[in-house]
Every structure is written in structure tokens, then in C-alpha cells.
Design a protein around this motif. Structure first.
Motif, short mmCIF file in Angstrom:
data_model
loop_
_atom_site.label_atom_id
_atom_site.label_comp_id
_atom_site.label_asym_id
_atom_site.label_seq_id
_atom_site.Cartn_x
_atom_site.Cartn_y
_atom_site.Cartn_z
N LEU A 129 3.62 8.25 4.18
CA LEU A 129 4.81 8.66 4.92
C LEU A 129 4.57 9.95 5.71
O LEU A 129 5.13 10.15 6.78
N PHE A 130 3.73 10.83 5.15
CA PHE A 130 3.47 12.13 5.79
C PHE A 130 2.14 12.14 6.55
O PHE A 130 1.65 13.21 6.93
N ASN A 131 1.57 10.95 6.75
CA ASN A 131 0.34 10.80 7.54
C ASN A 131 -0.82 11.63 6.99
O ASN A 131 -1.65 12.16 7.73
N ILE A 132 -0.87 11.75 5.67
CA ILE A 132 -1.99 12.43 5.02
C ILE A 132 -3.13 11.42 4.90
O ILE A 132 -2.91 10.28 4.52
N PRO A 133 -4.37 11.80 5.21
CA PRO A 133 -5.48 10.84 5.17
C PRO A 133 -5.68 10.23 3.78
O PRO A 133 -5.39 10.87 2.76
N ALA A 134 -6.17 8.98 3.75
CA ALA A 134 -6.48 8.32 2.48
C ALA A 134 -7.57 9.12 1.75
O ALA A 134 -8.50 9.63 2.37
N GLN A 135 -7.45 9.20 0.44
CA GLN A 135 -8.40 9.95 -0.38
C GLN A 135 -9.44 8.98 -0.94
O GLN A 135 -9.17 8.22 -1.87
N ILE A 284 -5.47 -10.81 -1.08
CA ILE A 284 -5.10 -11.31 0.26
C ILE A 284 -4.47 -10.19 1.09
O ILE A 284 -4.81 -10.00 2.27
N MET A 285 -3.58 -9.42 0.47
CA MET A 285 -2.94 -8.32 1.20
C MET A 285 -3.96 -7.28 1.63
O MET A 285 -3.91 -6.75 2.75
N GLY A 286 -4.90 -6.96 0.74
CA GLY A 286 -5.92 -5.96 1.07
C GLY A 286 -6.82 -6.42 2.20
O GLY A 286 -7.10 -5.67 3.14
N ALA A 287 -7.27 -7.67 2.13
CA ALA A 287 -8.14 -8.21 3.18
C ALA A 287 -7.39 -8.33 4.50
O ALA A 287 -7.94 -8.04 5.57
N GLY A 288 -6.12 -8.75 4.44
CA GLY A 288 -5.31 -8.86 5.65
C GLY A 288 -5.09 -7.51 6.30
O GLY A 288 -5.16 -7.38 7.53
N THR A 289 -4.84 -6.49 5.50
CA THR A 289 -4.67 -5.13 6.03
C THR A 289 -5.95 -4.65 6.69
O THR A 289 -5.92 -4.03 7.77
N ALA A 290 -7.09 -4.94 6.05
CA ALA A 290 -8.37 -4.53 6.62
C ALA A 290 -8.59 -5.15 8.00
O ALA A 290 -9.11 -4.50 8.92
N VAL A 291 -8.16 -6.40 8.16
CA VAL A 291 -8.28 -7.08 9.46
C VAL A 291 -7.37 -6.43 10.50
O VAL A 291 -7.77 -6.15 11.63
N LEU A 292 -6.12 -6.17 10.10
CA LEU A 292 -5.14 -5.64 11.05
C LEU A 292 -5.45 -4.22 11.49
O LEU A 292 -5.27 -3.86 12.66
N VAL A 293 -5.91 -3.38 10.56
CA VAL A 293 -6.17 -1.98 10.92
C VAL A 293 -7.64 -1.74 11.25
O VAL A 293 -8.05 -0.62 11.52
N LYS A 294 -8.45 -2.84 11.15
CA LYS A 294 -9.88 -2.79 11.50
C LYS A 294 -10.63 -1.74 10.69
O LYS A 294 -11.36 -0.89 11.22
N LYS A 295 -10.44 -1.82 9.37
CA LYS A 295 -11.16 -0.95 8.44
C LYS A 295 -11.72 -1.80 7.31
O LYS A 295 -11.27 -2.92 7.08
#
Length: 567
Positions: A129-135, A284-295
Motif C-alpha cells: 500500500l505504501f509502495n515499499i520495495p519487496a524484501q 497459479i496466482m503466483g505464476a499469473g502475477t509473475a506473467v502480468l508484472v513480468k518478474k
């Protein structure tokens, strides 16, 4: 008859009364709520990062979770329903206070680590929510993330100290919503995965799903580009993930309330719907997110995944699932610490343990290493479960005396402490030598501990008869039964809430869940191209979140009305 002495005995020290036992529906709900938690996001994504294959995931998770269900049903439930005692009380009865104190220390460590992991998971939603980078390192790399963890952690600690009962009641209504949200997240993500693999947003057969899984989710290659884990490892983890509670017998505390041991099968609601479906959905959610955000999926945390799959409802699921799980485990850790330090209250020990937990939660490695942490935690307590199993199930069959330590009035059981130590040395020794997969270490460790304890107990007097002491214990048990019958007569009958408003509130909760699932199905099955998919997904995000708010308002309102009626 006077029961003054029993009135002064803690309820935890006595067997569960007949009038307090529950039917199978109670345990279906209980295990459904407990085993759909924030950890599922982490574990589901971890299977992807470990490089499991699609068919290994589908078959391995099914077999492993069925083995876990059978472990509860054949090992934990029979002992729990025959003794009607928690493991802590039963352990003191057969192993003395010294062993119990050691075991409580183990529980403080285990539940502190699990609580810390859940606080970290909840914090990933807030940091998003506060745009803090993933750790992504084992240590925190952003001071704002540390502040978020401290803020979330302090709330968890104070709720565990003062408001755990309310949170416990609130978490009981989360189960159905969590099921729907995990399923919905997978449905919402599948068109994006299908488009990246098949070039179309629609699936025409199960073969398409397998193709998507093999190429985009469970590829058989781990995060380092090496061949991943196989079928046996997947089965082993699914079985070993809950060794703390079934082979380790901690769930005696829950199943002692079951009317019949067969109710151990009710754990299937947590294993088959919770772990099996939730772990697959999280992958599935993790892999789908990786595709959408290209990470890469290893660059994502639960906050990323939940938001991409569920929109604002994703923040709710991560915060609530992590919060309720952390509170329950921190409460357990506080209880275990209070059992060690008798001079302090449960609130004081919970505060102390909680402060340590919050500090540990600042280090992201805790939730990033959930698979090995859960497995090693299970290995730590499985020898204790083996000792109890030997004493309760094996001793009467070979002519030894069950409860011989109590009969001899010992406060220390050398056989129990030694068997635990030897069991741990054996299990962790096998792991150090890398002789077998660490997911299966609990099995030989359990067997070796049983053999060692049985042999040592014989040398210390377990093979002798204690007729006078046994008769005295049976008289005390009879008195407890009469005491419970007396209590049952004093209890007012439960008043059911049949008011029209309460029925309407319950209906609203189910309608809101139905609408959420319907919107997810529309996103999955009525998105012929990416444009319509994105429109359907945005509609799901908006109205799914509205349904989430409606569900919790109506469900909590209904719960408060029920509590007020029974007060």
C-alpha cells in the motif's frame, strides 16, 4: 457429594466432560478455518520455485494430504478421545514436570517462529500500500518495512494479550470466505496464464491446463535453473507439513472434544480443500502475477500476488489470514512460556514472547523458508508424540503399565528425556548425512524413539504392575465423571438464534460469497480475449471487494447477535 477439591483444579488438568464434546460438523469447520491461512500463499509459490512438475503437484499433494488425514484419524484422534486430555496434561502424567518444561520450551520456539512469519506476511500487504520495495533478502533492506512490521506486530501482540477470544471468534467466520477467495484468485489468473502459453485466454480441456502448468507454473525446473523436486518430495512435504499436530500429537488439544475418533477424518476439510486446493491456487496466482508484472516468482511476496489476483480483497486476505494465524500461535507461545515461568501471568509472558516475535518478524527469511521451518519444527516434536504413542498404545499390549511415572510419583522421567534426545540426534543426524529426503525424516525418528523409550522405560519400572496406584487413579477418574455429570445438570440449555434478522444476515453472507465466485467464473470462462479479460477482472476487483465488505459486516453482526443471545 462435595466437589470442592475439583472446583479448584484447572479445567485443563481434567478430561473433557461428555457435555462439552462436539460432533463432526464442528471439526469440519474448525480445520477448514485453521488450515487456510496466509502460509498458503508462501507454500504454494514455493512449490513453483522448487521446480515441481504439474502432475507431481496434482498427484503428490493429493496422496500426501490423504496420508496426513489418516495420521490424524489413526494416531491422534484415538489417543485424544480415549484420554480426553491435551498433550501437555497427558505428558506431565507420563513423563513428569522436567520433560513437560523442556517440551514447553520447544513450543515457545516453534510458535514464536510461526507467529513471526505470519506477521511478516501481513506486513507484505501493508508495505504494498505504501509502495515499499519487496524484501527479498534474509535481512530487511528498507527502514520503512521495519516500521510496518513493528506496527503490525504490536497490534498482534496486544490482541493476543487482551483480545484473543474476540479474534478467535472472528477467525471462525473467515473460513468460507478464504476458500472462495483462494479459488477465485486461481480462476482470475488462469486467462492471463493461458494467453502467455497458448496464445488464447480460454482453455478447452484439462490437457490445456496441464500444458499451462508444465510451461508456466510447475515447470520441473527450480528458480536456479536446475531440475526440481519430484513426486516423492511433494508427497513427503504434504504429509510432513503438519507432523507437529498429528504425529507430534499437539492436536490432542482439539480432538479431545470429538465424540468419536472417526471424526479425525474431518481434517479432510483442511487438507483437501485447504492445503490441496489452496496450495494449487496459490501457485497459479503466483505464476499469473509473475506473467502480468513480468518478474520471476521468487521476486514476489504475498502482497504482490494477492493484489494482482484479488485486487483490494487481496490486501484483506493477506492481512486477515496472517493476523488471525499469528494471534493464535502467539497465544500458544505465551501459554507455553507461562507454564515455564509460573510466577508471571499469561499476559506478561505473551508480551515478552511477542516482543521477541516482532523482532524476528523484521527478517524476511522467516516466511521465505516456511517449508523447511515447518518440517524441522515437526521433527523437533515428533519424538514426544512417539513417547506418548508408545505409552498409550503399545505399553498395555506388551504388559507394561501405562502411567507408571505417576504411579511411582516421579517428577522426572529419564527414559522420556533420553528418548527425546536420542530421537532428535538420530533425526538431525540422518539429515546431516543426507541419507534421505528431510521431508520423511519424521518416520524413522518416530520409530526409533518408540523403540528407545520402550527399552528404557522397562529398565525404570514400566514393566511392573501397580495395582494399588491403578485402583486409586480409577477412583479419581470416577469422581471426575461424577463431577462432570453434576456440572452438566447445572448448565442452561443452549438457546438457538432463530430470529428473522439473523437468518437474513446469514443469507446475505452466502449471497455475497456466491456473487464473488460467480464474478471469478465470468472472468475465467467469459473472457475470449485480453481486452474482455481485463474488463472482467476489473469488475471482479470492484464488486468482489464490495462483497468482501458486505460478507464481513453481515457475518460479524450475526456472530455478535448469537453471542448476545447466549450470554
Amino acid at each position: 457429594m462435595s466437589f470442592e477439591k475439583l472446583d479448584n483444579v484447572s479445567e485443563e488438568q481434567l478430561p473433557i466432560a461428555k457435555h462439552k464434546q462436539h460432533g463432526w460438523k464442528h471439526f469440519l469447520g474448525l480445520y477448514a478455518g485453521e488450515h487456510v491461512a496466509a502460509t498458503e500463499f508462501v507454500i504454494g509459490a514455493t512449490f513453483v520455485a522448487l521446480g515441481a512438475k504439474t502432475m507431481d503437484i496434482l498427484l503428490g499433494l493429493l496422496i500426501g494430504n490423504i496420508l496426513a488425514i489418516l495420521s490424524w484419524t489413526l494416531i491422534t484422534a484415538p489417543i485424544a478421545t480415549q484420554t480426553r486430555l491435551s498433550l501437555y496434561t497427558y505428558l506431565e502424567k507420563i513423563a513428569g514436570q522436567s520433560m513437560t518444561k523442556l517440551y514447553n520450551w520447544a513450543n515457545v520456539i516453534i510458535f514464536t517462529v510461526i507467529s513471526a512469519a505470519m506477521i511478516t506476511v501481513s506486513s507484505t500487504a501493508v508495505r504494498y500500500l505504501f509502495n515499499i520495495p519487496a524484501q527479498l533478502n534474509w535481512y530487511p533492506t528498507n527502514p520503512w518495512f521495519v516500521l510496518v512490521v513493528l506496527a503490525v506486530g504490536i497490534v498482534v501482540v496486544f490482541v493476543a494479550m487482551y483480545g484473543f477470544k474476540t479474534v478467535s471468534e472472528f477467525s471462525s467466520i473467515c473460513g468460507p470466505w478464504l476458500f472462495v477467495m483462494f479459488g477465485s484468485g486461481a480462476l482470475v489468473m488462469m486467462p492471463a496464464l493461458a494467453d502467455s502459453v497458448l496464445g488464447t485466454t480460454t482453455l478447452s480441456s484439462i490437457k490445456d491446463f496441464i500444458t499451462i502448468g508444465d510451461q508456466s507454473i510447475w515447470t520441473g525446473v527450480n528458480a536456479h535453473g536446475q531440475p526440481g523436486i519430484g513426486l516423492l518430495e511433494v508427497i513427503g512435504f504434504a504429509w510432513a507439513a503438519n507432523t507437529i499436530t498429528h504425529f507430534g500429537l499437539i492436536d490432542m488439544a482439539l480432538l479431545r472434544y470429538a465424540k468419536k475418533p472417526i471424526y479425525g477424518l474431518a481434517t479432510s476439510s483442511g487438507m483437501l480443500f485447504g492445503h490441496f486446493i489452496a496450495w494449487i491456487s496459490a501457485g497459479i496466482m503466483g505464476a499469473g502475477t509473475a506473467v502480468l508484472v513480468k518478474k520471476s516468482i521468487i521476486e514476489l511476496d504475498p502482497g504482490d500476488v494477492a493484489f494482482q489476483a484479488l485486487g483490494l480483497s487481496g490486501f484483506v486476505i493477506v492481512i486477515i489470514a496472517g493476523w488471525t494465524t499469528a494471534n493464535a500461535n502467539l497465544y500458544r507461545a505465551g501459554l507455553a512460556a507461562q507454564a515455564i515461568f509460573h510466577r508471571y501471568t499469561r499476559r506478561q509472558t505473551t508480551l515478552t514472547v511477542g516482543l521477541v516475535t516482532v523482532i524476528v518478524a523484521c527478517f524476511p527469511f522467516v516466511f521465505g523458508k516456511m517449508l523447511p521451518l515447518l518440517t524441522y519444527a515437526g521433527l523437533l516434536v515428533v519424538p514426544v508424540g512417539a513417547i506418548v504413542f508408545a505409552e498409550h498404545m503399545i505399553f498395555p499390549r506388551i504388559g507394561y503399565s501405562r502411567y507408571w511415572v505417576s504411579y511411582k510419583k516421579l517428577t522426572h522421567s529419564t527414559p522420556a528425556v533420553a528418548a527425546w534426545g536420542i530421537g532428535l540426534a538420530f533425526g538431525f543426524g540422518l539429515n546431516a548425512l543426507n541419507i534421505m529426503s528431510f521431508y520423511y525424516l519424521f518416520l524413522p525418528t518416530w520409530v526409533v524413539t518408540i523403540v528407545v523409550y520402550t527399552l528404557l522405560a522397562k529398565r525404570y519400572g514400566a514393566d511392573k504392575a501397580y495395582p494399588a496406584e491403578q485402583a486409586e487413579m480409577e477412583r479419581k477418574n470416577q469422581l471426575v465423571e461424577e463431577y462432570h455429570e453434576h456440572q452438566a445438570q447445572q448448565i442452561d440449555p443452549i438457546v438457538e438464534d432463530t430470529s428473522l434478522l439473523s437468518k437474513a444476515l446469514k443469507t446475505i453472507t452466502w449471497i455475497s460469497l456466491g456473487i464473488t465466485l460467480a464474478l471469478a467464473c465470468i472472468t475465467m470462462f467469459a473472457s475470449p480475449d485480453m481486452t474482455s479479460y481485463l474488463n472482467n477482472r476489473d469488475t471482479f476487483y470492484l464488486y468482489g471487494f464490495i462483497c468482501t465488505l458486505v460478507y464481513f459486516v453481515a457475518a460479524y453482526w450475526a456472530l455478535r447477535r448469537k453471542k448476545a443471545l447466549q450470554a
